[in-house]
Design a protein around this motif. Structure first.
Motif, PDB file in Angstrom:
ATOM      1  N   HIS A   1     -34.073   9.073 -51.934  1.00 25.42           N
ATOM      2  CA  HIS A   1     -33.764   9.187 -50.504  1.00 25.42           C
ATOM      3  C   HIS A   1     -33.699  10.670 -50.128  1.00 25.42           C
ATOM      4  CE1 HIS A   1     -33.018   4.926 -50.525  1.00 25.42           C
ATOM      5  NE2 HIS A   1     -32.166   5.086 -51.519  1.00 25.42           N
ATOM      6  N   PRO A   2     -34.883  11.295 -50.027  1.00 25.26           N
ATOM      7  CA  PRO A   2     -34.908  12.738 -49.762  1.00 25.26           C
ATOM      8  C   PRO A   2     -34.601  13.088 -48.308  1.00 25.26           C
ATOM      9  CG  PRO A   2     -37.137  11.890 -49.875  1.00 25.26           C
ATOM     10  CD  PRO A   2     -36.217  10.746 -50.245  1.00 25.26           C
ATOM     11  N   LEU A   3     -34.084  14.286 -48.136  1.00 32.19           N
ATOM     12  CA  LEU A   3     -33.858  14.883 -46.819  1.00 32.19           C
ATOM     13  C   LEU A   3     -35.056  15.770 -46.517  1.00 32.19           C
ATOM     14  CD1 LEU A   3     -31.959  15.708 -44.414  1.00 32.19           C
ATOM     15  CD2 LEU A   3     -31.096  17.510 -45.929  1.00 32.19           C
ATOM     16  N   ASN A   4     -35.627  15.604 -45.339  1.00 32.33           N
ATOM     17  CA  ASN A   4     -36.764  16.412 -44.918  1.00 32.33           C
ATOM     18  C   ASN A   4     -36.389  17.099 -43.612  1.00 32.33           C
ATOM     19  OD1 ASN A   4     -39.499  17.384 -44.778  1.00 32.33           O
ATOM     20  ND2 ASN A   4     -39.854  15.818 -43.232  1.00 32.33           N
ATOM     21  N   VAL A   5     -36.678  18.376 -43.506  1.00 31.38           N
ATOM     22  CA  VAL A   5     -36.409  19.111 -42.272  1.00 31.38           C
ATOM     23  C   VAL A   5     -37.722  19.691 -41.771  1.00 31.38           C
ATOM     24  CG1 VAL A   5     -35.085  20.927 -41.140  1.00 31.38           C
ATOM     25  CG2 VAL A   5     -34.061  19.643 -43.034  1.00 31.38           C
ATOM     26  N   ALA A   6     -38.235  19.080 -40.710  1.00 35.19           N
ATOM     27  CA  ALA A   6     -39.439  19.577 -40.050  1.00 35.19           C
ATOM     28  C   ALA A   6     -39.008  20.265 -38.759  1.00 35.19           C
ATOM     29  CB  ALA A   6     -40.390  18.417 -39.752  1.00 35.19           C
ATOM     30  N   SER A   7     -39.923  20.969 -38.140  1.00 33.94           N
ATOM     31  CA  SER A   7     -39.642  21.589 -36.841  1.00 33.94           C
ATOM     32  C   SER A   7     -40.369  20.807 -35.764  1.00 33.94           C
ATOM     33  CB  SER A   7     -40.107  23.038 -36.807  1.00 33.94           C
ATOM     34  OG  SER A   7     -39.347  23.809 -37.701  1.00 33.94           O
ATOM     35  N   SER A   8     -39.737  20.724 -34.591  1.00 31.63           N
ATOM     36  CA  SER A   8     -40.415  20.047 -33.493  1.00 31.63           C
ATOM     37  C   SER A   8     -41.568  20.912 -33.011  1.00 31.63           C
ATOM     38  CB  SER A   8     -39.430  19.747 -32.353  1.00 31.63           C
ATOM     39  OG  SER A   8     -38.846  20.928 -31.874  1.00 31.63           O
ATOM     40  N   ALA A   9     -42.580  20.267 -32.469  1.00 32.13           N
ATOM     41  CA  ALA A   9     -43.783  20.976 -32.036  1.00 32.13           C
ATOM     42  C   ALA A   9     -43.447  22.055 -31.013  1.00 32.13           C
ATOM     43  CB  ALA A   9     -44.780  19.983 -31.439  1.00 32.13           C
ATOM     44  N   GLY A  10     -43.925  23.268 -31.265  1.00 25.32           N
ATOM     45  CA  GLY A  10     -43.752  24.362 -30.328  1.00 25.32           C
ATOM     46  C   GLY A  10     -42.391  25.028 -30.340  1.00 25.32           C
ATOM     47  N   SER A  11     -41.519  24.676 -31.308  1.00 24.15           N
ATOM     48  CA  SER A  11     -40.208  25.328 -31.364  1.00 24.15           C
ATOM     49  C   SER A  11     -39.746  25.413 -32.812  1.00 24.15           C
ATOM     50  CB  SER A  11     -39.174  24.570 -30.522  1.00 24.15           C
ATOM     51  OG  SER A  11     -38.631  23.487 -31.238  1.00 24.15           O
ATOM     52  N   ASP A  12     -38.661  26.123 -33.005  1.00 24.03           N
ATOM     53  CA  ASP A  12     -38.064  26.211 -34.336  1.00 24.03           C
ATOM     54  C   ASP A  12     -36.915  25.224 -34.499  1.00 24.03           C
ATOM     55  OD1 ASP A  12     -39.771  28.232 -35.119  1.00 24.03           O
ATOM     56  OD2 ASP A  12     -38.434  29.832 -34.445  1.00 24.03           O
ATOM     57  N   GLU A  13     -36.742  24.332 -33.531  1.00 23.75           N
ATOM     58  CA  GLU A  13     -35.633  23.374 -33.608  1.00 23.75           C
ATOM     59  C   GLU A  13     -35.842  22.423 -34.779  1.00 23.75           C
ATOM     60  OE1 GLU A  13     -33.488  19.847 -31.043  1.00 23.75           O
ATOM     61  OE2 GLU A  13     -34.871  21.188 -30.038  1.00 23.75           O
ATOM     62  N   PRO A  14     -34.861  22.348 -35.693  1.00 20.98           N
ATOM     63  CA  PRO A  14     -35.019  21.474 -36.850  1.00 20.98           C
ATOM     64  C   PRO A  14     -34.978  19.999 -36.440  1.00 20.98           C
ATOM     65  CG  PRO A  14     -32.820  22.438 -36.813  1.00 20.98           C
ATOM     66  CD  PRO A  14     -33.592  23.065 -35.696  1.00 20.98           C
ATOM     67  N   GLN A  15     -35.791  19.204 -37.124  1.00 21.44           N
ATOM     68  CA  GLN A  15     -35.843  17.758 -36.931  1.00 21.44           C
ATOM     69  C   GLN A  15     -35.583  17.109 -38.300  1.00 21.44           C
ATOM     70  OE1 GLN A  15     -36.552  16.020 -33.885  1.00 21.44           O
ATOM     71  NE2 GLN A  15     -36.098  18.044 -33.108  1.00 21.44           N
TER      72      GLN A  15
END
Length: 180
Positions: free
Chosen positions: A119-133
């Motif tokens: 059950h990994p944690l993944n942190v992507a960024s939303s398109a066009g920003s540095d806001e973590p998702q």
């Protein structure tokens, strides 16, 4: 901080999930259910407010290889819509006295998962920003969006390693973002 016995109890005391991985009925069609980005379930325009009913539906939900989400029983399979991810991480507990540290996360439908390889944690960024998702892979192809409050708490228990914020859990290292 939660102790090892508490974490074991959270994981053990869950009722068994239905064996939907063994159910493969033909598609019955589409049903007017939408899971909103905030985790609310909407049926025919109205919110399903009974938490136990949402939990029941979530227990028979899976995402298939076509990328769509389905409610599945032994004899029926109904496609539903999901705006973002079908689940939301609303809380977590951890025991940092253990090496490796153990972290369990709780979804909005009261299921617990231990962060790690399964059950990994993944942190992507939303398109066009540095806001973590941030999201966590749960089961049956489903992922859960980590709430902002939980993510900030995770950052608090993480370590800075060079220019990255790293959360160690279950023998794995998860990059939460860049240290500034």
């Amino acid at each position: 901080m939660t102790g090892l016995d508490d974490i074991q109890a959270l994981l053990k005391d869950q009722r068994g999930a239905p064996p939907i991985e063994r159910w493969h009925p033909e598609l019955s069609g589409d049903i007017d259910i939408v899971i909103k980005a905030d985790g609310r379930w909407i049926h025919e325009g109205g919110e399903i407010k009974r938490h136990e009913l949402v939990k029941l539906f979530a227990s028979i939900l899976r995402r298939e290889d076509d990328g769509d989400y389905y409610l599945v029983t032994p004899v029926e399979k109904w496609r539903i819509r999901v705006e973002d991810l079908p689940l939301v991480i609303t809380d977590f507990e951890h025991d940092s006295s253990l090496k490796p540290q153990r972290i369990v996360v709780k979804t909005n439908v009261d299921t617990w998962f231990e962060l790690g390889a399964e059950h990994p944690l993944n942190v992507a960024s939303s398109a066009g920003s540095d806001e973590p998702q941030p999201s966590v892979l749960t089961r049956h192809g489903l992922a859960a969006r980590v709430s902002r409050a939980c993510f900030y708490r995770m950052v608090d228990v993480a370590q800075i390693d060079g220019s990255s914020i790293i959360l160690e859990a279950g023998g794995e290292s998860f990059v939460l973002g860049k240290a500034r």
